[in-house]
Each structure stands twice: as structure tokens, then as C-alpha cells.
Design an enzyme around this catalytic site. Structure first.
Site, PDB file in Angstrom:
ATOM      1  N   ASP A 110      -6.444 -48.543   3.312  1.00 42.54           N
ATOM      2  CA  ASP A 110      -7.570 -49.485   3.226  1.00 42.54           C
ATOM      3  C   ASP A 110      -7.338 -50.733   4.060  1.00 42.54           C
ATOM      4  O   ASP A 110      -7.855 -51.791   3.744  1.00 42.54           O
ATOM      5  CB  ASP A 110      -7.816 -49.875   1.766  1.00 42.54           C
ATOM      6  CG  ASP A 110      -6.612 -50.594   1.172  1.00 42.54           C
ATOM      7  OD1 ASP A 110      -5.498 -50.437   1.706  1.00 42.54           O
ATOM      8  OD2 ASP A 110      -6.810 -51.336   0.196  1.00 42.54           O
ATOM      9  N   LYS A 161       2.789 -58.575  -6.054  1.00 44.27           N
ATOM     10  CA  LYS A 161       1.779 -59.309  -6.832  1.00 44.27           C
ATOM     11  C   LYS A 161       2.391 -60.297  -7.809  1.00 44.27           C
ATOM     12  O   LYS A 161       2.430 -60.070  -9.022  1.00 44.27           O
ATOM     13  CB  LYS A 161       0.866 -58.330  -7.565  1.00 44.27           C
ATOM     14  CG  LYS A 161       0.363 -57.237  -6.637  1.00 44.27           C
ATOM     15  CD  LYS A 161      -1.091 -56.919  -6.768  1.00 44.27           C
ATOM     16  CE  LYS A 161      -1.549 -56.048  -5.630  1.00 44.27           C
ATOM     17  NZ  LYS A 161      -1.236 -54.633  -5.727  1.00 44.27           N
ATOM     18  N   ASP A 222      -7.253 -56.410   4.366  1.00 41.58           N
ATOM     19  CA  ASP A 222      -7.217 -55.394   3.309  1.00 41.58           C
ATOM     20  C   ASP A 222      -8.645 -55.285   2.790  1.00 41.58           C
ATOM     21  O   ASP A 222      -9.250 -56.271   2.391  1.00 41.58           O
ATOM     22  CB  ASP A 222      -6.249 -55.870   2.208  1.00 41.58           C
ATOM     23  CG  ASP A 222      -6.281 -54.983   0.974  1.00 41.58           C
ATOM     24  OD1 ASP A 222      -5.211 -54.520   0.561  1.00 41.58           O
ATOM     25  OD2 ASP A 222      -7.374 -54.778   0.397  1.00 41.58           O
TER      26      ASP A 222
HETATM   27  N1  GDD Z   1      -1.858 -40.537  -2.512  1.00 44.04           N
HETATM   28  C1  GDD Z   1      -1.900 -41.636  -3.240  1.00 44.04           C
HETATM   29  N2  GDD Z   1      -1.516 -41.562  -4.545  1.00 44.04           N
HETATM   30  N3  GDD Z   1      -2.312 -42.797  -2.680  1.00 44.04           N
HETATM   31  C2  GDD Z   1      -2.331 -43.908  -3.445  1.00 44.04           C
HETATM   32  C3  GDD Z   1      -1.955 -43.898  -4.804  1.00 44.04           C
HETATM   33  C4  GDD Z   1      -1.525 -42.652  -5.379  1.00 44.04           C
HETATM   34  O1  GDD Z   1      -1.172 -42.535  -6.554  1.00 44.04           O
HETATM   35  N4  GDD Z   1      -2.106 -45.158  -5.296  1.00 44.04           N
HETATM   36  C5  GDD Z   1      -2.544 -45.910  -4.287  1.00 44.04           C
HETATM   37  N5  GDD Z   1      -2.710 -45.167  -3.171  1.00 44.04           N
HETATM   38  C6  GDD Z   1      -3.169 -45.627  -1.851  1.00 44.04           C
HETATM   39  C7  GDD Z   1      -4.522 -46.316  -1.898  1.00 44.04           C
HETATM   40  O2  GDD Z   1      -5.562 -45.377  -1.630  1.00 44.04           O
HETATM   41  C8  GDD Z   1      -4.402 -47.348  -0.785  1.00 44.04           C
HETATM   42  O3  GDD Z   1      -4.818 -46.834   0.474  1.00 44.04           O
HETATM   43  C9  GDD Z   1      -2.914 -47.639  -0.695  1.00 44.04           C
HETATM   44  O4  GDD Z   1      -2.254 -46.603  -1.427  1.00 44.04           O
HETATM   45  C10 GDD Z   1      -2.563 -49.008  -1.287  1.00 44.04           C
HETATM   46  O5  GDD Z   1      -3.154 -49.129  -2.564  1.00 44.04           O
HETATM   47  P1  GDD Z   1      -4.053 -50.389  -2.939  1.00 44.04           P
HETATM   48  O6  GDD Z   1      -4.571 -50.139  -4.303  1.00 44.04           O
HETATM   49  O7  GDD Z   1      -5.012 -50.718  -1.866  1.00 44.04           O
HETATM   50  O8  GDD Z   1      -2.921 -51.499  -3.057  1.00 44.04           O
HETATM   51  P2  GDD Z   1      -3.065 -53.073  -2.907  1.00 44.04           P
HETATM   52  O9  GDD Z   1      -4.005 -53.450  -1.831  1.00 44.04           O
HETATM   53  O10 GDD Z   1      -3.321 -53.641  -4.252  1.00 44.04           O
HETATM   54  O11 GDD Z   1      -1.560 -53.488  -2.477  1.00 44.04           O
HETATM   55  C11 GDD Z   1      -0.873 -52.800  -1.442  1.00 44.04           C
HETATM   56  O12 GDD Z   1      -1.333 -53.192  -0.162  1.00 44.04           O
HETATM   57  C12 GDD Z   1      -1.113 -54.582   0.196  1.00 44.04           C
HETATM   58  C13 GDD Z   1      -1.576 -54.767   1.620  1.00 44.04           C
HETATM   59  O13 GDD Z   1      -2.899 -54.438   1.769  1.00 44.04           O
HETATM   60  C14 GDD Z   1       0.621 -53.088  -1.590  1.00 44.04           C
HETATM   61  O14 GDD Z   1       1.303 -52.246  -0.700  1.00 44.04           O
HETATM   62  C15 GDD Z   1       0.941 -54.552  -1.294  1.00 44.04           C
HETATM   63  O15 GDD Z   1       2.343 -54.770  -1.305  1.00 44.04           O
HETATM   64  C16 GDD Z   1       0.397 -54.929   0.075  1.00 44.04           C
HETATM   65  O16 GDD Z   1       0.607 -56.339   0.313  1.00 44.04           O
HETATM   66 MG    MG Z   2      -5.380 -52.473  -0.685  1.00 42.75          MG
END
Ligand code: GDD
Ligand code: MG
Length: 351
Positions: A110, A161, A222
Site C-alpha cells: 500500500d 507504532k 502510505d
Molecule cells: N500476505 C499478508 N498476510 N500480507 C499482510 C498481512 C498478512 O497477514 N498483514 C498485512 N499485510 C500486508 C498489507 O496488505 C500491507 O500491504 C502490508 O502488509 C503492510 O500492512 P499495513 O496494514 O499497511 O501496515 P501499516 O501501514 O500499519 O504499517 C507498516 O507499513 C508502514 C509503512 O507504510 C509497517 O511495516 C510499518 O513499520 C511501516 O512504517
Molecule cells: Mg500501510
């Protein structure tokens, strides 16, 4: 070179849009975010992409097939129940063909990023790293993983977080693009839920492994919330972020099959999907109008997202709002920032 896209999350903050479409498949400048990411990977020489899917896996398969359209090999590894980010990375190990010492690119599904992926890979190799994370600075880091580094570019901590002010030790965050040396992927525990952010990275640091930070502050976003998603689409239409899928910057990207009345104004980086109809005297500014939606006469749609085949009746006004797929809004509806209309017509507020 191989790359893995983590696209299995539920996209909770983007409901109601993600009730039908997984977050990475939502249209950014009329192409799924995943398509932009694949285009970027292709441009740096990636030949094989593995989509790590879970939630609504079939939507990816229907769109991308085996990669015929994108001109790249695409494979799917689908979790029966979500394994978390680290578990998802481990789960693709059997499908990787790279050797133990080769670099594998891993991307959160994303993010739109303008950073130089080639430089990140070169940096990883020069530093002989186990993992190299793309890092950048942001004003408010609370929604991200905080990643301080030392003067040798080595990561010294990973705070996912932060919940207290004391934990905000840096504004440098994990930008969600990693280079893993393949053998490190094989070391992640298999067949259980693992968070790469909360478990794998801290464990690598405890074991004194070579985890490096590649810092670059080019365009990055993001797309996790509706307003961020609309912003990302605008940015790509207006050329602040580019991929080979969007050829020129403009104030409006309008699909050929859309019908925009000559008295309507479409501007501010709006993206108008296939078969959309925009009626007389309507104003669409900085918005995403998904395929088949109808915007009737005299509507004002600003910084908003209108879902697939939704109907916005005459004189409605949307500012920073989200309308789910297939919803019909009555004439003269007024929606303000954070309001989201669900498929059953109920309205919730976020942001
Ligand atoms: N296959 C799979 N299985 N993908 C997953 C799963 C899972 O169980 N859980 C999450 N994802 C994928 C989501 O689809 C997304 O593309 C990505 O992993 C990150 O998940 P998000 O839910 O978007 O996380 P976030 O935005 O809260 O935090 C993450 O991204 C930030 C940067 O954008 C973390 O990696 C943070 O450390 C980072 O700063
Ligand atoms: Mg994200």
C-alpha cells in the site's frame, strides 16, 4: 531478480472501499496500486513477482493472471489464514528461486514510493547486509515503525507504532520496502503468525545481525486511509510520483470510455474511471471516481472517493468523503470530511 509484494492485509481503515476491493487493488490514477508497484519493479530489472495474498486473493488473480498484461512473471502464494507480515514473507520461501546469498525485494502493498530501488539494492550489497530497509523522515511518526540508525547506517532499534512520547526517539521511519538476503527469509519461523516489524527485526537486532537503513526522502506515501489514498491518486495524476503506467501529468485523468459533460469541470488531479458519467455543471476536484459511477448534474465532489457504479444524484456535495461501491445517494446529499457511506446506506465517520 525476484520481488515479493505483501498484499494480504484487510485494509480496515479503508472500509467501506475494501469490503469489495483489497486495498492494494484500489485504483490510483486509474491503475491498482499493485500495478504501479509491479511497473516500478519491472523498471529496475525484476523478472518475477510473488504476490503474497490472503484477504480477497482472487481479485489479484483475476486482474493480473500470470503477468501476461504486465510483461513479467507473476505468481501467488495465498495464506488460508493471515500469517502477519513476517509469516507472509516466510511463507513465500518455497516459491523463491534465488540463491541463499541473493537479494529479494519485499514491498508493503500500500505504498507509493519514488525512492531509487536500484540504489537501495546496491547499498545492501555494498554493506553486505542481512536486511536493508528503506527509511525516511516524517513529521508525525506515530503511525509507523520507528527505525533509528547509527553513523554506520546500522539499525539500532525497531519501535513499531510507538504508544508513548518517550518511545519517539526518532522521526526516521520504516518506509515498507526491504531488501532481504534470501537466507534470512528461510530463518523466519514457518507456519505461524509472525510480525516482521514486532518480531523478526527486533530478533535480528538482538542477534547482532547486519540490518542496515537506506535513507532517501523522495516522494513517499502510505495509502492506508481514505484521504491518503485520494492524495496518492492526485499525486500520480499531477506527476508528483510517476510510473510507466501514467504517461503524462495533468489536472485530470479521464478514461476513454467515460462521458464528461462539456459544462462539467474535472480538475485538481481527479481520476475518472472507465464508463463513468459526469453530468452538466458538476465539479469534480482532487477526487477518485471509480469505474461505472454516475455523478449527476450540479454535484460538487472534492477530495472524495466515489466507489464502483455508485450513483450520486443531482446537487449533492461531497468534501473529503467516501461512498462505497453501488451506493445511490439521494439528490442534495451533503457529506463532509471523514464521512463514509456504507453499502447499506449507513454513514460512519473517521479521520
Ligand atoms: N500476505 C499478508 N498476510 N500480507 C499482510 C498481512 C498478512 O497477514 N498483514 C498485512 N499485510 C500486508 C498489507 O496488505 C500491507 O500491504 C502490508 O502488509 C503492510 O500492512 P499495513 O496494514 O499497511 O501496515 P501499516 O501501514 O500499519 O504499517 C507498516 O507499513 C508502514 C509503512 O507504510 C509497517 O511495516 C510499518 O513499520 C511501516 O512504517
Ligand atoms: Mg500501510
Amino acid at each position: 531478480m525476484e520481488a515479493v509484494l505483501l498484499v494480504g492485509g484487510q485494509g480496515t481503515r479503508l472500509r467501506p472501499l475494501t469490503l469489495t476491493t483489497p486495498k492494494p487493488m484500489l485504483p490510483v490514477a486509474n491503475h491498482p496500486c499493485t500495478a504501479h508497484q509491479i511497473a516500478k519493479l519491472k523498471s529496475v530489472g525484476v523478472t518475477r513477482v510473488i504476490l503474497s495474498t490472503s484477504y480477497k486473493a482472487e481479485v489479484f488473480k483475476e486482474y493480473f493472471g500470470h503477468g501476461e498484461k504486465m510483461g513479467i512473471e507473476i505468481e501467488y502464494v495465498t495464506e488460508t489464514s493471515p500469517l502477519g507480515t513476517g509469516g507472509a514473507i516466510r511463507n513465500v520461501a518455497e516459491s523463491l528461486r534465488s540463491a541463499a546469498d541473493e537479494p529479494i525485494i519485499i514491498l508493503n502493498g500500500d505504498i507509493l514510493t519514488g525512492h531509487d530501488l536500484r540504489k537501495q539494492i546496491a547499498f545492501h550489497q555494498q554493506h553486505n547486509a542481512d536486511v536493508t530497509l528503506h527509511l525516511r523522515t516524517v513529521e508525525d511518526p506515530r503511525a509507523f515503525g520507528l527505525v533509528p540508525t547509527d553513523d554506520q547506517h546500522r539499525v539500532t532499534a525497531f519501535i513499531e507504532k510507538p504508544t508513548t512520547d518517550a518511545e519517539i526517539v526518532t522521526h526516521q521511519i520504516n518506509a515498507g520496502c526491504y531488501i532481504f538476503t534470501r537466507r534470512v527469509i528461510d530463518e523466519i519461523p514457518a507456519d505461524r503468525v509472525v510480525s516482521v516489524e514486532r518480531e523478526t527485526f527486533p530478533a535480528l537486532l538482538r542477534d547482532n545481525r547486519n540490518v542496515c537503513g537506506y535513507v532517501e526522502n523522495n516522494y513517499w506515501l502510505d495509502l492506508g486511509t481514505p484521504l491518503a489514498f485520494a492524495q496518492g491518486s492526485r499525486d500520480m495524476v499531477q506527476g508528483r510520483c510517476t510510473t510507466s503506467l501514467v504517461s503524462a501529468s495533468s489536472e485530470a485523468l479521464i478514461e476513454n470510455t467515460a462521458e464528461v459533460n462539456p459544462t462539467a469541470v474535472v480538475t485538481g488531479g481527479s481520476a475518472i474511471g472507465a464508463d463513468v458519467v459526469v453530468g452538466p455543471d458538476a465539479l469534480v476536484e482532487g477526487s477518485v471516481i471509480m469505474s461505472g459511477a454516475v455523478i449527476h448534474a450540479g454535484c460538487t465532489i472534492r477530495n472524495s472517493i466515489v466507489g464502483v457504479a455508485a450513483i450520486i444524484n443531482t446537487g449533492s456535495r461531497l468534501e473529503g468523503a467516501v461512498v462505497a461501491d453501488l451506493v445511490t445517494l439521494a439528490a442534495g446529499t451533503n457529506l463532509v470530511t471523514g464521512e463514509q457511506v456504507f453499502p447499506d446506506g449507513s454513514i460512519s465517520r473517521s479521520n
